[in-house]
Design a protein around this motif. Sequence first.
Motif, mmCIF file in Angstrom:
data_model
loop_
_atom_site.group_PDB
_atom_site.id
_atom_site.type_symbol
_atom_site.label_atom_id
_atom_site.label_comp_id
_atom_site.label_asym_id
_atom_site.label_seq_id
_atom_site.Cartn_x
_atom_site.Cartn_y
_atom_site.Cartn_z
ATOM 1 N N LEU A 1 -3.125 9.186 -11.652
ATOM 2 C CA LEU A 1 -4.482 8.112 -11.394
ATOM 3 C C LEU A 1 -4.041 6.789 -12.368
ATOM 4 O O LEU A 1 -4.287 5.998 -12.485
ATOM 5 N N ASN A 2 -3.992 7.456 -13.816
ATOM 6 C CA ASN A 2 -3.759 6.200 -14.582
ATOM 7 C C ASN A 2 -2.105 5.647 -14.338
ATOM 8 O O ASN A 2 -2.043 4.820 -15.135
ATOM 9 N N ALA A 3 -1.419 6.562 -13.915
ATOM 10 C CA ALA A 3 -0.465 5.751 -13.385
ATOM 11 C C ALA A 3 -0.236 3.888 -13.580
ATOM 12 O O ALA A 3 0.545 3.983 -13.187
ATOM 13 N N MET A 4 -0.986 4.980 -11.665
ATOM 14 C CA MET A 4 -0.931 3.480 -10.822
ATOM 15 C C MET A 4 -2.198 2.900 -11.079
ATOM 16 O O MET A 4 -2.489 1.430 -10.884
ATOM 17 N N ASP A 5 -2.891 2.860 -12.400
ATOM 18 C CA ASP A 5 -3.190 1.961 -12.850
ATOM 19 C C ASP A 5 -4.573 1.368 -12.117
ATOM 20 O O ASP A 5 -5.171 0.099 -12.129
ATOM 21 N N GLY A 6 -5.563 2.011 -11.731
ATOM 22 C CA GLY A 6 -6.438 1.645 -11.373
ATOM 23 C C GLY A 6 -6.409 0.849 -9.306
ATOM 24 O O GLY A 6 -7.204 0.484 -9.094
ATOM 25 N N LYS A 7 -4.799 1.175 -8.931
ATOM 26 C CA LYS A 7 -4.789 0.562 -8.050
ATOM 27 C C LYS A 7 -4.909 1.486 -6.478
ATOM 28 O O LYS A 7 -5.160 0.756 -5.869
ATOM 29 N N PRO B 1 0.932 -1.199 0.358
ATOM 30 C CA PRO B 1 0.120 0.210 -0.029
ATOM 31 C C PRO B 1 0.561 1.623 -0.141
ATOM 32 O O PRO B 1 2.169 1.515 0.710
ATOM 33 N N VAL B 2 0.360 1.906 -0.275
ATOM 34 C CA VAL B 2 0.981 3.187 -0.770
ATOM 35 C C VAL B 2 -0.251 4.680 -0.415
ATOM 36 O O VAL B 2 -0.864 4.344 -1.062
ATOM 37 N N SER B 3 0.425 5.965 -0.381
ATOM 38 C CA SER B 3 -0.506 7.411 -0.622
ATOM 39 C C SER B 3 0.126 8.014 -1.271
ATOM 40 O O SER B 3 1.202 8.380 -1.264
ATOM 41 N N ILE B 4 -0.194 8.628 -2.399
ATOM 42 C CA ILE B 4 0.102 9.770 -3.413
ATOM 43 C C ILE B 4 -0.111 10.498 -3.001
ATOM 44 O O ILE B 4 -1.504 11.018 -3.052
ATOM 45 N N MET B 5 0.321 11.465 -3.301
ATOM 46 C CA MET B 5 -0.175 13.546 -2.394
ATOM 47 C C MET B 5 0.402 14.219 -3.984
ATOM 48 O O MET B 5 1.172 13.764 -4.789
ATOM 49 N N ASN B 6 -1.430 14.516 -4.629
ATOM 50 C CA ASN B 6 -1.535 16.048 -5.486
ATOM 51 C C ASN B 6 -1.844 16.901 -4.950
ATOM 52 O O ASN B 6 -2.890 17.263 -5.060
ATOM 53 N N PHE B 7 -0.793 18.126 -4.926
ATOM 54 C CA PHE B 7 -1.540 19.672 -4.804
ATOM 55 C C PHE B 7 -1.971 19.895 -6.391
ATOM 56 O O PHE B 7 -1.151 20.489 -7.242
ATOM 57 N N LYS C 1 -5.338 22.156 -11.670
ATOM 58 C CA LYS C 1 -5.274 20.868 -13.099
ATOM 59 C C LYS C 1 -5.429 19.715 -13.576
ATOM 60 O O LYS C 1 -4.724 19.031 -12.566
ATOM 61 N N ALA C 2 -5.928 18.981 -13.559
ATOM 62 C CA ALA C 2 -7.058 18.257 -13.921
ATOM 63 C C ALA C 2 -6.377 17.254 -14.260
ATOM 64 O O ALA C 2 -6.028 16.365 -14.021
ATOM 65 N N GLY C 3 -5.237 17.066 -15.619
ATOM 66 C CA GLY C 3 -4.418 16.343 -16.590
ATOM 67 C C GLY C 3 -3.605 15.754 -15.848
ATOM 68 O O GLY C 3 -2.835 14.886 -15.575
ATOM 69 N N GLY C 4 -2.776 16.891 -14.252
ATOM 70 C CA GLY C 4 -1.855 15.820 -12.781
ATOM 71 C C GLY C 4 -2.512 15.110 -12.818
ATOM 72 O O GLY C 4 -1.744 14.003 -12.357
ATOM 73 N N HIS D 1 -10.526 19.798 7.237
ATOM 74 C CA HIS D 1 -11.390 19.159 6.677
ATOM 75 C C HIS D 1 -11.560 17.492 5.983
ATOM 76 O O HIS D 1 -11.282 18.406 5.062
ATOM 77 N N LEU D 2 -11.454 16.428 5.803
ATOM 78 C CA LEU D 2 -11.267 15.183 5.412
ATOM 79 C C LEU D 2 -12.896 14.713 4.905
ATOM 80 O O LEU D 2 -13.638 14.527 5.115
ATOM 81 N N ARG D 3 -12.569 14.309 3.191
ATOM 82 C CA ARG D 3 -13.901 13.749 2.653
ATOM 83 C C ARG D 3 -12.796 12.931 1.975
ATOM 84 O O ARG D 3 -12.178 12.681 1.264
ATOM 85 N N VAL D 4 -13.410 11.868 2.196
ATOM 86 C CA VAL D 4 -12.745 10.351 1.347
ATOM 87 C C VAL D 4 -14.090 9.780 0.554
ATOM 88 O O VAL D 4 -15.361 10.202 1.062
ATOM 89 N N MET D 5 -13.915 9.764 -0.771
ATOM 90 C CA MET D 5 -14.275 8.760 -1.724
ATOM 91 C C MET D 5 -13.795 8.198 -2.425
ATOM 92 O O MET D 5 -12.232 8.107 -2.614
ATOM 93 N N SER D 6 -14.335 7.315 -3.311
ATOM 94 C CA SER D 6 -13.646 6.195 -4.293
ATOM 95 C C SER D 6 -13.934 6.101 -4.865
ATOM 96 O O SER D 6 -14.605 7.380 -6.171
ATOM 97 N N ILE D 7 -12.347 6.346 -6.092
ATOM 98 C CA ILE D 7 -11.998 6.668 -7.047
ATOM 99 C C ILE D 7 -13.089 5.398 -8.069
ATOM 100 O O ILE D 7 -11.654 3.931 -8.726
ATOM 101 N N GLU D 8 -13.318 5.746 -8.920
ATOM 102 C CA GLU D 8 -14.267 4.805 -9.690
ATOM 103 C C GLU D 8 -13.421 4.926 -11.127
ATOM 104 O O GLU D 8 -12.549 5.123 -11.794
ATOM 105 N N ASN D 9 -13.737 3.964 -11.878
ATOM 106 C CA ASN D 9 -13.323 3.137 -12.965
ATOM 107 C C ASN D 9 -13.531 4.752 -14.080
ATOM 108 O O ASN D 9 -12.604 4.581 -15.100
ATOM 109 N N SER D 10 -14.492 4.965 -13.832
ATOM 110 C CA SER D 10 -14.670 5.966 -14.778
ATOM 111 C C SER D 10 -14.171 7.737 -14.746
ATOM 112 O O SER D 10 -13.796 8.230 -15.645
ATOM 113 N N LEU D 11 -12.786 7.246 -13.450
ATOM 114 C CA LEU D 11 -12.695 8.952 -13.853
ATOM 115 C C LEU D 11 -11.058 8.160 -14.417
ATOM 116 O O LEU D 11 -9.446 8.788 -13.901
#
Length: 301
Positions: free
Chosen positions: A211-217, A172-178, A203-206, A249-259
């Motif tokens: 997300l795609n570099a992690m291949d759904g993990k 397991p790993v956590s990835i940070m993105n500003f 910046k949506a592209g980053g 404030h912390l908000r958690v959401m699932s990362i769906e395949n559509s993303l």
Amino acid sequence: MSVLSAAKGAVSFILIVVNTLLCFIPVMVLALFKCVFPFASVRAFLNVILDNIATFWIGVNNVNQRVLGKSVLHVSGENDFVLKDWYMITANHQSWVDILVLQRLFNRRIPFIKFFLKRELIWVPFIGLAWWALEFPFMKRYSSALLKKRPELKGKDIEVTKRACDKFQYFPVSIMNFLEGTRFTPEKHDQQSSQYKHLLMPKAGGLSFALNAMDGKLHQLIDVTIVYPEGIPNFFDYLCGKVPEIKVHLRVMSIENSLLGDYQNDADYRAYFQQWVNELWQQKDQQFECLQHAELKNIEH
């Protein structure tokens, strides 16, 4: 600034430097072992030790901040995390203090946080080797101008970064993105003509790239909203104890395949993902406004 505050800041800074040097030495030694013995089993064993050293380093810094800085974190929202899951973390970015706040929030509660770094940073003396040893993923990005000249390079950046992230498939790993890509200032806000009251344009592209570099993990996204009621502090103000409280404030959401998709070449996916990020940022802007006026009782000690 009073003499006492300045003295506290100086002592706190010296403790951080000493802690960093003491932890840096074993990290360098283990980094050299990884270079000499580049076997998967050896790397996996050393990675556990390296992450534990980094976690210890953060833990000591957190004690330093609590004892000398005495900033109180008022935390609201979801607070149930595990060490055995994969997370993407996003946050608004106002100060280098944000990173210390994130480390206080999540150390020993989620896997050690790693940042995507530009590939050129691997050549920074000593620090680049430490980042490499700690398995920070290095990105290879190509400019639009270069891609026009050499179209065969399209998609290569994702391939390179995916290979760098392959090791994260097994632990397991956590990835940070500003998402804002830079720290907030009123001047930058005006230059962008940002549609958000408290945030720069995301910046949506980053984020899509990560997300795609992690291949759904990555399974869950933790969206963190940070507010400094007394104004945005600098690093030394924080060490001096001049930041009495911080609201989070912390908000958690699932990362769906559509993303997941091809942000560069799929126009429909790109439009969908940009809309999703804009809605996320609109909600964050509203949350920021609420935090400014809220009296929070959930305190992280």
